[in-house]
Write a protein that holds these residues in place. Structure first.
Motif, PDB file in Angstrom:
ATOM      1  N   GLU A 236      33.945  62.234  46.067  1.00  0.00           N
ATOM      2  CA  GLU A 236      34.254  61.801  44.700  1.00  0.00           C
ATOM      3  C   GLU A 236      35.585  61.057  44.646  1.00  0.00           C
ATOM      4  O   GLU A 236      35.694  60.027  43.983  1.00  0.00           O
ATOM      5  N   ARG A 237      36.591  61.558  45.352  1.00  0.00           N
ATOM      6  CA  ARG A 237      37.882  60.850  45.397  1.00  0.00           C
ATOM      7  C   ARG A 237      37.727  59.477  46.032  1.00  0.00           C
ATOM      8  O   ARG A 237      38.307  58.501  45.572  1.00  0.00           O
ATOM      9  N   TYR A 238      36.931  59.380  47.076  1.00  0.00           N
ATOM     10  CA  TYR A 238      36.687  58.104  47.740  1.00  0.00           C
ATOM     11  C   TYR A 238      36.004  57.126  46.787  1.00  0.00           C
ATOM     12  O   TYR A 238      36.398  55.970  46.676  1.00  0.00           O
ATOM     13  N   ARG A 239      34.979  57.611  46.077  1.00  0.00           N
ATOM     14  CA  ARG A 239      34.276  56.748  45.118  1.00  0.00           C
ATOM     15  C   ARG A 239      35.208  56.272  44.015  1.00  0.00           C
ATOM     16  O   ARG A 239      35.164  55.102  43.618  1.00  0.00           O
ATOM     17  N   LEU A 240      36.054  57.164  43.510  1.00  0.00           N
ATOM     18  CA  LEU A 240      36.995  56.773  42.458  1.00  0.00           C
ATOM     19  C   LEU A 240      37.977  55.729  42.965  1.00  0.00           C
ATOM     20  O   LEU A 240      38.308  54.783  42.253  1.00  0.00           O
ATOM     21  N   GLY A 241      38.435  55.876  44.192  1.00  0.00           N
ATOM     22  CA  GLY A 241      39.345  54.900  44.775  1.00  0.00           C
ATOM     23  C   GLY A 241      38.690  53.545  44.923  1.00  0.00           C
ATOM     24  O   GLY A 241      39.294  52.504  44.609  1.00  0.00           O
ATOM     25  N   ARG A 242      37.448  53.520  45.406  1.00  0.00           N
ATOM     26  CA  ARG A 242      36.724  52.252  45.551  1.00  0.00           C
ATOM     27  C   ARG A 242      36.483  51.603  44.188  1.00  0.00           C
ATOM     28  O   ARG A 242      36.562  50.397  44.036  1.00  0.00           O
ATOM     29  N   GLU A 243      36.177  52.429  43.195  1.00  0.00           N
ATOM     30  CA  GLU A 243      35.943  51.910  41.849  1.00  0.00           C
ATOM     31  C   GLU A 243      37.220  51.300  41.275  1.00  0.00           C
ATOM     32  O   GLU A 243      37.172  50.232  40.653  1.00  0.00           O
ATOM     33  N   ALA A 244      38.351  51.940  41.493  1.00  0.00           N
ATOM     34  CA  ALA A 244      39.625  51.405  41.013  1.00  0.00           C
ATOM     35  C   ALA A 244      39.941  50.092  41.712  1.00  0.00           C
ATOM     36  O   ALA A 244      40.399  49.129  41.076  1.00  0.00           O
ATOM     37  N   LEU A 245      39.709  50.033  43.010  1.00  0.00           N
ATOM     38  CA  LEU A 245      39.946  48.805  43.756  1.00  0.00           C
ATOM     39  C   LEU A 245      39.056  47.680  43.242  1.00  0.00           C
ATOM     40  O   LEU A 245      39.510  46.552  43.041  1.00  0.00           O
ATOM     41  N   ARG A 246      37.810  47.976  42.997  1.00  0.00           N
ATOM     42  CA  ARG A 246      36.878  46.975  42.473  1.00  0.00           C
ATOM     43  C   ARG A 246      37.343  46.494  41.101  1.00  0.00           C
ATOM     44  O   ARG A 246      37.287  45.290  40.798  1.00  0.00           O
ATOM     45  N   GLY A 247      37.824  47.411  40.267  1.00  0.00           N
ATOM     46  CA  GLY A 247      38.317  47.037  38.946  1.00  0.00           C
ATOM     47  C   GLY A 247      39.524  46.117  39.023  1.00  0.00           C
ATOM     48  O   GLY A 247      39.646  45.161  38.253  1.00  0.00           O
ATOM     49  N   ARG A 248      40.438  46.401  39.961  1.00  0.00           N
ATOM     50  CA  ARG A 248      41.617  45.535  40.124  1.00  0.00           C
ATOM     51  C   ARG A 248      41.201  44.146  40.584  1.00  0.00           C
ATOM     52  O   ARG A 248      41.739  43.143  40.128  1.00  0.00           O
ATOM     53  N   ARG A 249      40.233  44.071  41.497  1.00  0.00           N
ATOM     54  CA  ARG A 249      39.757  42.764  41.966  1.00  0.00           C
ATOM     55  C   ARG A 249      39.151  41.962  40.824  1.00  0.00           C
ATOM     56  O   ARG A 249      39.398  40.767  40.693  1.00  0.00           O
ATOM     57  N   VAL A 250      38.336  42.626  40.006  1.00  0.00           N
ATOM     58  CA  VAL A 250      37.708  41.936  38.876  1.00  0.00           C
ATOM     59  C   VAL A 250      38.775  41.456  37.905  1.00  0.00           C
ATOM     60  O   VAL A 250      38.701  40.327  37.400  1.00  0.00           O
ATOM     61  N   ALA A 251      39.781  42.280  37.645  1.00  0.00           N
ATOM     62  CA  ALA A 251      40.850  41.888  36.726  1.00  0.00           C
ATOM     63  C   ALA A 251      41.633  40.699  37.271  1.00  0.00           C
ATOM     64  O   ALA A 251      41.960  39.768  36.528  1.00  0.00           O
ATOM     65  N   ARG A 252      41.936  40.713  38.577  1.00  0.00           N
ATOM     66  CA  ARG A 252      42.652  39.573  39.177  1.00  0.00           C
ATOM     67  C   ARG A 252      41.823  38.308  39.087  1.00  0.00           C
ATOM     68  O   ARG A 252      42.325  37.242  38.755  1.00  0.00           O
ATOM     69  N   ARG A 253      40.543  38.426  39.378  1.00  0.00           N
ATOM     70  CA  ARG A 253      39.662  37.261  39.332  1.00  0.00           C
ATOM     71  C   ARG A 253      39.579  36.707  37.909  1.00  0.00           C
ATOM     72  O   ARG A 253      39.643  35.495  37.695  1.00  0.00           O
ATOM     73  N   ALA A 254      39.458  37.593  36.924  1.00  0.00           N
ATOM     74  CA  ALA A 254      39.374  37.149  35.532  1.00  0.00           C
ATOM     75  C   ALA A 254      40.681  36.483  35.105  1.00  0.00           C
ATOM     76  O   ALA A 254      40.664  35.455  34.423  1.00  0.00           O
ATOM     77  N   ALA A 255      41.817  37.045  35.515  1.00  0.00           N
ATOM     78  CA  ALA A 255      43.112  36.450  35.163  1.00  0.00           C
ATOM     79  C   ALA A 255      43.260  35.086  35.821  1.00  0.00           C
ATOM     80  O   ALA A 255      43.743  34.137  35.201  1.00  0.00           O
ATOM     81  N   ARG A 256      42.845  34.973  37.059  1.00  0.00           N
ATOM     82  CA  ARG A 256      42.950  33.707  37.775  1.00  0.00           C
ATOM     83  C   ARG A 256      42.064  32.643  37.125  1.00  0.00           C
ATOM     84  O   ARG A 256      42.470  31.502  36.959  1.00  0.00           O
ATOM     85  N   GLU A 257      40.859  33.023  36.717  1.00  0.00           N
ATOM     86  CA  GLU A 257      39.957  32.068  36.089  1.00  0.00           C
ATOM     87  C   GLU A 257      40.442  31.655  34.717  1.00  0.00           C
ATOM     88  O   GLU A 257      40.279  30.502  34.323  1.00  0.00           O
ATOM     89  N   SER A 258      41.059  32.566  33.981  1.00  0.00           N
ATOM     90  CA  SER A 258      41.546  32.209  32.650  1.00  0.00           C
ATOM     91  C   SER A 258      42.806  31.348  32.730  1.00  0.00           C
ATOM     92  O   SER A 258      43.042  30.513  31.865  1.00  0.00           O
ATOM     93  N   GLU A 259      43.604  31.526  33.767  1.00  0.00           N
ATOM     94  CA  GLU A 259      44.823  30.723  33.933  1.00  0.00           C
ATOM     95  C   GLU A 259      44.502  29.314  34.394  1.00  0.00           C
ATOM     96  O   GLU A 259      44.797  28.346  33.724  1.00  0.00           O
TER      97      GLU A 259
END
Length: 62
Positions: free
Chosen positions: A19-42
């Motif tokens: 469960e800790r591993y899954r939560l860590g992967r999910e957080a990492l995926r969320g950060r990647r999506v946020a970076r990608r969205a910020a980069r595309e909007s900029e």
């Protein structure tokens, strides 16, 4: 009975670890999506740093 209890403890440990591993992967995926969205909007597209340098090259003269 003692072996059974050890087995249950170990199983619970493995479940918590997974469960800790899954939560860590999910957080990492969320950060990647946020970076990608910020980069595309900029920048609005595919402006990569290495592409800019390539276009500034001057051909060598002999």
């Amino acid at each position: 009975m003692f072996e059974y209890e050890l087995h249950r403890i170990r199983t619970a440990e493995l479940i918590r670890e997974a469960e800790r591993y899954r939560l860590g992967r999910e957080a990492l995926r969320g950060r990647r999506v946020a970076r990608r969205a910020a980069r595309e909007s900029e920048g609005g597209g595919r402006d990569h740093g290495h592409d800019r340098h390539r276009s500034r090259r001057v051909p060598r003269t002999a």
